[in-house]
Structures are given as structure tokens and as C-alpha cells.
Design an enzyme around this catalytic site. Structure first.
Site: not given
Ligand code: GLU
Length: 309
Positions: A64, A67, A191, A243, A261
Site C-alpha cells: 500500500s 498508493k 492495482y 488505516y 502489508v
Molecule cells: N495489495 C494489498 C491489498 O489490497 C495492499 C494492502 C496494504 O498494503 O495495506 O490487500
């Protein structure tokens, strides 16, 4: 610089003996193979100074954290009209939550939860084949990191696609609410691939320099985005970058940060430095357990909170 290097070495030594390291994410099977004992940290100062410690040169899945880069690119593409499709408020929900999306009629709370980042991928896909959009994102990351060796880990991307049921659900929901312009599988292709970019702490800290520097990379004499846009991305990292653990991170560390993650965190000390840390084990909010603790220690020792006077 020697004080900084001493701080990083001390953090690495302490983290090697940490009694708990958190749980490595295994819902993407390929990520579950990573050694939980890994720990790396890199700091790039705005004046060009570099300090690293531990496994700072070993690539990991940035997930993530990507992003942040797709948001910068999408804002460059469509400007503030992006905010008609994505909000700017902390979600207070887990990264892959679907309940809020239903209640708020397909407008994700922010660009850093999965639903919001899927909309951002959809924006980047406009006028392109998925392969081209993925190539553009990778080129952007390579250019801000000034490193052409950065690649996408195709095994991680396929592993996520094979098990990405929740992301498919989110994308279908977005499509159902009219907030996705492409077929869900095409947008998700973009994505999954940007989440699967692999970078070392050093490469990632380099890639974050423009956010620590009002949108500019001085050593390359390159303006990536405007100062105002960099400020706003930093604000979103602070309020939404972890988050439902974003408030806790702001409370403990006090600087903008974006976690993934894969166990990485990119943290920005505006006007001072870009930091990347990696420890694969996650806490119960899905953020790197030791990475968060390390940043708390470093920020305290260097007095780097944006709230300190
Ligand atoms: N590619 C992961 C997902 O969509 C990213 C989540 C993350 O890194 O928090 O679940």
C-alpha cells in the site's frame, strides 16, 4: 550524521532482540514466505545525507505504500476533480473494509484504503491498456527514486490476484455505484501490480524525498509536484496512512507515514528527511509492528515530530 547513524544502529540492535515481531501477512500467500526476522531502515536527509542500518538494501513488497505514488500521479492527471470520486477523511476502518463503501454510496473515504486506491488506479487506467498504466506507474517510481533497477514482483501480483476476493468485491461494489470506469478485472490488474512493486528501504526513502522537500528533489533539480500538493499528500499520510491505526501512529510518532502489508513504512519529516523502515511482522491493525516502534524511537531521539516546537 553520526548521531543519526548511531541512532539507527541502536534501533537495529534493539529490534533484533524484540520479544514480539507481529504476524507476517499471509492472505497474499507469496508475502507469507518472507522471513520475519528481517529489519531494515534508511534515512535520506534533505541535504543529501544518507544513513542506513540492517537489511536496508533488501527489496520487499511495498504494497500500500505504492498508493502514495499513484495518488501523486492521479492528481497530476486529473487535478482536484479526483476528490469528486474519493474523499479525504480517515476511515477508522480496516484497509479492506466494505461496510463504509455501502453506506457512503461508493465514494471511498480516502485514497489510501483499498477502495480509494482502486478508484485511483481506475483514473490512471483512463486512455491506456493496463500494461501501459502499470508501466507509467513504475516509470514514475523509478524516476522519483532515481533508480532504474526497481521492478514489479510478478509472483506477488499473481498471488494477490489469485486470492484477492475482497478487492474484487470492493471493485464490483464501486462499479455498481458508478464509481469505476473500467471493468473491475482491468482496474484491479493495475492495482495488484503497483502494490507488487519491490523496493529496498534505501530505494523507498529516496522515492519519498520529494514529499520531504515541498515537491522537489534538489539533488536532481527536479520538481515532481507543487509544494501545495506535497503538503496535502503529507496531510493525508498523517490522517489516513495507517488505516484504523492512523490516530495511534500520529500520537506515537507524530509525522506523516504510509504503511503496507509487506511490513514497510514510508515516513516523511517535512523539510528535513524521508525515512523508510521494513519489518515484515504486522500488528493487529495491519501495520508493521517493529517498524512503527522503530519510527517512534527515531522521531523521539531526533525530535522529529511535526507537533514539537
Ligand atoms: N495489495 C494489498 C491489498 O489490497 C495492499 C494492502 C496494504 O498494503 O495495506 O490487500
Amino acid at each position: 550524521m553520526s548521531e543519526l547513524k548511531a541512532a539507527l544502529d541502536q534501533i537495529v540492535a534493539e529490534m533484533a532482540n524484540a520479544p514480539e515481531r507481529g504476524e507476517v501477512a499471509s492472505y497474499i500467500p507469496e508475502l507469507g514466505k518472507v522471513d520475519p526476522a528481517k529489519f531494515g531502515i534508511a534515512v535520506i536527509m534533505n541535504d543529501g545525507g544518507v544513513a542506513t542500518a540492517g537489511d536496508a538494501d533488501e527489496p520487499f513488497s511495498i504494497q500500500s505504500i505504492s498508493k502514495v505514488f499513484t495518488l501523486a500521479l492521479a492528481l497530476g492527471r486529473v487535478g482536484d476533480t479526483l476528490w469528486k470520486r474519493v474523499g479525504r477523511e480517515p476511515s477508522g476502518t480496516p484497509f479492506n473494509s466494505i461496510v463504509q463503501l455501502e453506506r457512503e454510496e461508493g465514494i471511498p473515504r480516502n485514497p489510501f484504503i483499498n477502495a480509494g486506491a482502486i478508484v485511483v488506479s481506475d483514473v490512471l487506467l483512463a486512455g491506456h491498456q493496463p500494461r501501459e498504466a502499470i508501466g507509467e506507474i513504475l516509470s514514475f517510481v523509478r524516476s522519483v527514486a532515481d533508480d532504474e533497477t526497481i521492478v514489479i514482483d510478478r509472483d506477488v501480483a499473481s498471488s494477490e490476484r489469485a486470492t484477492g476476493y475482497r478487492n474484487f468485491a470492493l471493485a464490483n461494489y464501486l462499479k455498481g455505484f458508478g464509481n469505476l470506469n473500467h471493468a473491475p478485472e482491468l482496474t484491479l490488474g493495475v492495482y495488484f501490480h503497483h502494490c507488487a512493486i519491490a523496493m529496498s528501504c534505501k530505494q523507498l526513502a529516496n522515492a519519498g524525498r520529494f514529499l520531504a522537500n515541498s515537491g522537489r528533489i534538489p539533488s536532481l533539480n527536479h520538481t515532481v509536484i507543487s509544494g501545495e500538493r506535497a503538503r496535502r499528500i503529507n496531510a493525508l499520510m498523517l490522517t489516513c496512512g495507517h488505516y484504523d491505526g492512523s490516530g495511534e501512529f500520529a500520537f506515537r510518532v507524530g509525522i506523516p507515514g504510509k504503511s503496507g502489508v509487506g511490513g514497510g513504512i514510508l515516513a516523511i519529516v517535512p523539510g528535513v528527511a524521508s525515512i523508510a523502515v521494513w519489518s515484515p511482522g504486522l500488528n493487529d491493525r495491519g501495520n508493521s509492528m517493529l517498524g512503527s516502534i522503530a519510527l517512534e524511537q527515531l522521531a523521539k531521539r531526533m525530535n522529529w515530530s511535526i507537533f514539537s516546537s
